[in-house]
Scaffold this active site. Structure first.
Site, short mmCIF file in Angstrom:
data_model
loop_
_atom_site.label_atom_id
_atom_site.label_comp_id
_atom_site.label_asym_id
_atom_site.label_seq_id
_atom_site.Cartn_x
_atom_site.Cartn_y
_atom_site.Cartn_z
N CYS A 166 -8.14 -3.04 -11.85
CA CYS A 166 -7.66 -1.89 -11.09
C CYS A 166 -6.44 -2.23 -10.24
O CYS A 166 -6.00 -1.40 -9.44
CB CYS A 166 -8.77 -1.32 -10.21
N HIS A 168 0.82 -1.22 0.00
CA HIS A 168 0.00 0.00 0.00
C HIS A 168 0.85 1.27 0.00
O HIS A 168 0.45 2.28 -0.57
CB HIS A 168 -0.98 -0.01 1.17
#
Length: 570
Positions: free
Chosen positions: A502, A189
């Site tokens: 995505c 992340h």
């Protein structure tokens, strides 16, 4: 000069001073003190330093964000000056002759437990305030420093073991020119947020925090995955030239901003952007995105002390939908859990959080956490071309339950006289192998699929994407994984449904030719990758890439797939 080889996480080159973002060791022992007055003076000094630290943070937050965010620091300042908290700490030191650290810990823990036991959202948030302020005071008592990303006011490169999503969300790219972490991979992340912020980043160095000191001059090469610590003058000049070349190439790609993405043989595909907040819109439009393929709504919940209100969420969604001027905007409902935790929403500790109580599983159980953003989304739907998708769907029943709640909230709003768009597509993420295998069943009920490759790869290969020891198994080009993608696309197209992607694979130069050949309809990626990908797709023929994809599905290894792609597009 020291050279570190690492993983390139976000394109670009940065040269600046190091800012070590390392959490201090706040452990202490209970000790007996002879001079109580001196100990109370130590506490008073720590309180004064904490107040001096919080006031600028409040002002900077007020300038950069809003009064609501700045109110968090106002609440913290009230804790520092709260006599009902500070008085008992001093009293405990006087009565029991214990050190200030121990007295602070004991008294604050009592207040935290008291507030957390109250069935009141406001009072529960006060518990978080006390925890945060207690750590700040404790750090000053111990002579330690708690780094604060929002307080950085000069141009630096952050050096950290890792950066949480909430920490990365607070970075100001006017001052943070890049970052380096000890751990992580290209799909962690922190790496994803680096690309979203458009700042150069490298991860997985292993030794950055033990090698680099505050103030060291750093070069971060996010293109090739390299770090230079205190480089020579020649190396600095070389990298300044390399940075200029990179900016020149970006300028060439910028000529494609207003063009549609059409292959060499005339097939149109959609290039969309992944975003985390309305603040990302400027970059999305600047890079010529044809839509938003993923809006990570959980970032609205991070870097704060309480849940965002329905109106606050509505405003964020309205801003994005209006800003995209009718272009499609795919908004993912909350994906909390895994490595995304909130201080004000305690979740049970789990052995395997990525396989645990997260995303749609959490939302279906804690339904008000789910219904509030759904109402905000539905109210905002009239301002643009909204599509809603649910994350981490494993079974058809989960999708049906989530959709039923959405439709229930839609009917409630209509009954109350609220206007809601009649054309909202409802889809789902494909992140679990079971979903891909059953794609033909799901395709009959969804309006679209969006393949989330970051999770789907790690679940398919049983390889934690954050674990460097098994990073060799994190294989986007593994034929088994490519076959799953083919299954999803084929099943969707059989039902005349569209498929997007995505995950980070959608913007990977080697993956794009394969995905074009497999029939992917929408590629959603970091905004900075859009123009480079558009340039590549305009040079590719769908017919040729279909032949490439057919060959790739028949080989045995990821290495063979990569070799075939390189031969086909050289």
């Amino acid at each position: 000069m020291t050279h570190l080889a690492c993983i390139a996480a976000s394109d670009g080159i940065a040269i600046a001073k190091a800012y070590r973002f390392v959490q201090p060791n706040l452990t202490f022992s209970q000790t007996t003190v002879q001079d109580v007055q001196a100990e109370q003076q130590r506490l008073a000094a720590a309180l004064a330093k904490t107040e001096q630290e919080l006031r600028p943070s409040k002002q900077q937050t007020l300038k950069k964000f809003s009064a609501e965010e700045a109110a968090i620091f106002e609440a913290h300042l009230l804790v520092v000056k709260d006599s009902e908290l500070i008085g008992p700490i001093n009293q405990k030191t006087a009565d029991e002759g214990v050190n200030a650290e121990f007295a602070l810990h004991e008294v604050s823990s009592m207040f935290v437990a008291l507030f957390e036991s109250m069935d009141d959202e406001y009072m529960s948030a006060r518990a978080s305030d006390i925890k945060d302020v207690t750590n700040r005071i404790l750090a000053h008592l111990l002579g330690a420093h708690i780094p604060n990303p929002s307080s950085i006011s000069e141009q630096v490169i952050i050096v950290a073991n890792d950066l949480t999503p909430s920490e990365t969300a607070q970075l100001d790219r006017n001052f943070v020119l890049g970052f380096i972490t000890d751990i992580g991979g290209r799909t962690s992340h922190s790496a994803i947020m680096g690309r979203s912020l458009e700042i150069p980043a490298v991860v997985g160095t292993g030794v950055a925090t033990t090698t680099i000191q505050d103030g060291d001059i750093l070069i971060v090469d996010g293109l090739s995955g390299q770090v230079f610590v205190n480089p020579t003058a020649d190396v600095i000049v070389s990298y300044q030239e390399k940075a200029q070349s990179y900016h020149t190439q970006q300028a060439e790609w910028s000529t494609l901003v207003n063009e549609q993405t059409v292959s060499k043989d005339g097939v149109h595909v959609e290039l969309a952007a992944n975003i985390g907040s309305p603040g990302d819109l400027e970059g999305v439009l600047r890079h010529g995105a044809e839509g938003i393929g993923l809006y990570r709504t959980e970032f609205l919940y991070m870097g704060r002390e309480n849940l965002p209100s329905e109106d606050e969420q509505f405003t964020a969604y309205q801003t994005v939908l209006e800003g995209m001027q009718g272009k499609p905007v795919v908004i993912r409902t909350l994906d909390l859990g895994g490595d995304k935790h909130l201080p004000y929403l305690p979740l049970q500790e789990e052995m395997n959080p990525f396989l645990g109580h997260r995303a749609i599983r959490l939302c279906l159980e804690q339904q008000e956490l789910f219904r509030t953003p759904l109402r905000a989304l539905l109210r905002a739907s009239v301002y643009g071309n909204l599509k809603i998708m649910f994350p981490i769907i494993a079974t058809i029943q989960e999708f049906r339950d989530a959709k039923a709640i959405l439709l229930e909230e839609q009917e409630k709003l209509k009954a109350a006289g609220e206007e809601v768009s009649a054309d909202i597509e409802i889809g789902m993420m494909v992140e679990i192998p079971a979903t891909a295998v059953m794609a033909d069943v799901f395709a009959k009920e969804v309006d679209f699929f969006s393949i989330g490759t970051n999770d789907l790869i790690q679940y398919t290969m049983a390889a934690d994407r954050m674990n460097e020891k098994v990073s060799y198994l994190y294989q986007p080009y593994n034929p088994a994984f490519l076959r799953l993608i083919q299954m999803v696309i084929h099943a969707a197209h059989q039902e005349q449904k569209w498929v997007g992607m995505c995950g980070e694979m959608a913007g990977d130069e080697l993956a794009v030719p394969l995905l074009l050949g497999l029939g992917l309809d929408e590629f959603s990626m970091s905004a900075t990758s859009i123009l480079k990908t558009r340039s590549l797709l305009k040079r590719l023929s769908v017919k040729d890439m279909q032949a490439l994809a057919t060959e790739a599905l028949q080989v045995a290894t990821a290495e063979e797939v990569m070799e075939k792609v390189k031969q086909a597009v050289k």
